[in-house]
Enzyme design. Structure first.
Site, PDB file in Angstrom:
ATOM      1  N   ILE A 150       0.854  -1.192   0.000  1.00 48.91           N
ATOM      2  CA  ILE A 150       0.000   0.000   0.000  1.00 48.91           C
ATOM      3  C   ILE A 150       0.891   1.244   0.000  1.00 48.91           C
ATOM      4  CG2 ILE A 150      -1.736   1.348   1.237  1.00 48.91           C
ATOM      5  CD1 ILE A 150      -2.903  -1.163   2.340  1.00 48.91           C
ATOM      6  N   LEU A 184       4.867  -1.166   2.921  1.00 51.43           N
ATOM      7  CA  LEU A 184       4.365   0.196   2.787  1.00 51.43           C
ATOM      8  C   LEU A 184       5.325   1.026   1.943  1.00 51.43           C
ATOM      9  CD1 LEU A 184       3.555   0.557   6.551  1.00 51.43           C
ATOM     10  CD2 LEU A 184       1.813   0.607   4.778  1.00 51.43           C
ATOM     11  N   LYS A 185       4.771   1.869   1.061  1.00 55.07           N
ATOM     12  CA  LYS A 185       5.551   2.863   0.326  1.00 55.07           C
ATOM     13  C   LYS A 185       5.196   4.216   0.902  1.00 55.07           C
ATOM     14  CE  LYS A 185       5.945   3.201  -4.007  1.00 55.07           C
ATOM     15  NZ  LYS A 185       5.563   3.345  -5.431  1.00 55.07           N
ATOM     16  N   VAL A 186       6.151   4.870   1.561  1.00 53.38           N
ATOM     17  CA  VAL A 186       5.835   6.033   2.379  1.00 53.38           C
ATOM     18  C   VAL A 186       6.738   7.211   2.025  1.00 53.38           C
ATOM     19  CG1 VAL A 186       5.728   6.886   4.762  1.00 53.38           C
ATOM     20  CG2 VAL A 186       5.047   4.541   4.260  1.00 53.38           C
TER      21      VAL A 186
END
Length: 272
Positions: A150, A184-186
């Site tokens: 996500i 996670l891509k943050v």
């Protein structure tokens, strides 16, 4: 969970992951650096990336990059939104839309899937549709053992990318964690101290987003190193790589940074 574990271990085989994002056309249209996509990918695919992120449709013209045992893994983009199209027309209420299914990703040969969680639209029901879709995708991706990534972003009509204020990044990071992301891509929040807090809020390993084009390769690499030092488990890079004057050299430099933890001064020598 065997398939999920195998694919996760492959992606993080060298402890950290280096992912190249090439799926910008689905949200931003044609961009400099992706005009001749096959040529661009050929320059960088064997310079250290652990995975290439693209839409299933792109695999048709890039499939040769996945044929060997040493090929990068494939991460399939499944969705789109209109919040990054300011060049053409700013969004009003905004839309979020599913484009591909888990089956589409599997048929394309994907090793993982990635989706947006876009918070901050003008109408709350659009955000609700987004969350509903992610919940369904998470269940299905788990059924097939595909890592579910996500990319949580806080957006605003007057911001050309996403808001990187630490409190908002912490909020969307925790929201995506609670939905059940495997990765996670943050956004990087600008300092090691604030980003360490983001990492502490997450339930899954974080890949830092490369974000908009920086002023120089040195500035970009410094940002990546700070994020890794603060606890990120890898990076996802797009424009800063394939809009570079020397994408092959920069890809090698990023690989040294992510996989070998080399000193920044030594890494910069690769670019000369």
């Amino acid at each position: 969970m065997t398939g999920l574990e195998i694919r996760m271990r492959k992606l993080f085989e060298k402890n950290r992951a280096f992912v190249v994002a090439l799926d910008h056309g689905l949200v931003m249209g044609p961009l400099k650096g992706l005009e001749r996509i096959a040529e661009t990918v050929r320059k960088i695919s064997y310079k250290g990336p652990d995975a290439l992120q693209m839409t299933p449709a792109m695999v048709r013209i890039l499939k040769e990059n996945f044929f060997s045992r040493s090929s990068p893994m494939l991460i399939a983009r499944l969705d789109t939104a209109n919040v990054w199209r300011q060049k053409y027309r700013k969004y009003e209420s905004g839309y979020y839309s599913a484009v591909y299914t888990i089956r589409d990703a599997i048929e394309a040969g994907a090793d993982a899937v990635v989706t947006y969680l876009v918070v901050g639209y003008g109408e709350d029901q659009v955000e609700g549709v987004n969350v509903d879709y992610l919940a369904a995708l998470r269940r299905e991706s788990n059924d097939y053992g595909l890592p579910f990534i996500i990319e949580p972003l806080f957006v605003a009509p007057d911001n050309p990318d996403s808001i990187k204020e630490p409190e908002l990044v912490k909020y969307v990071t925790r929201l995506a964690s609670e939905i059940g992301a495997d990765i996670l891509k943050v956004d990087y929040t600008g300092s090691k101290e604030s980003f360490r807090e983001v990492v502490s809020y997450a339930f899954a390993p974080i890949l830092i987003r490369g974000g908009p084009k920086t002023n120089s390769d040195e500035e970009f690499l410094k940002m990546l190193k700070e994020a890794l030092d603060a606890g990120a488990k890898g990076i996802t890079v797009g424009r800063n790589l394939w809009q570079s004057d020397n994408p092959d050299k920069l890809a090698q430099a990023i690989s040294y940074l992510v996989h070998d933890n080399k000193d920044l001064g030594e890494i910069l020598k690769v670019l000369k």
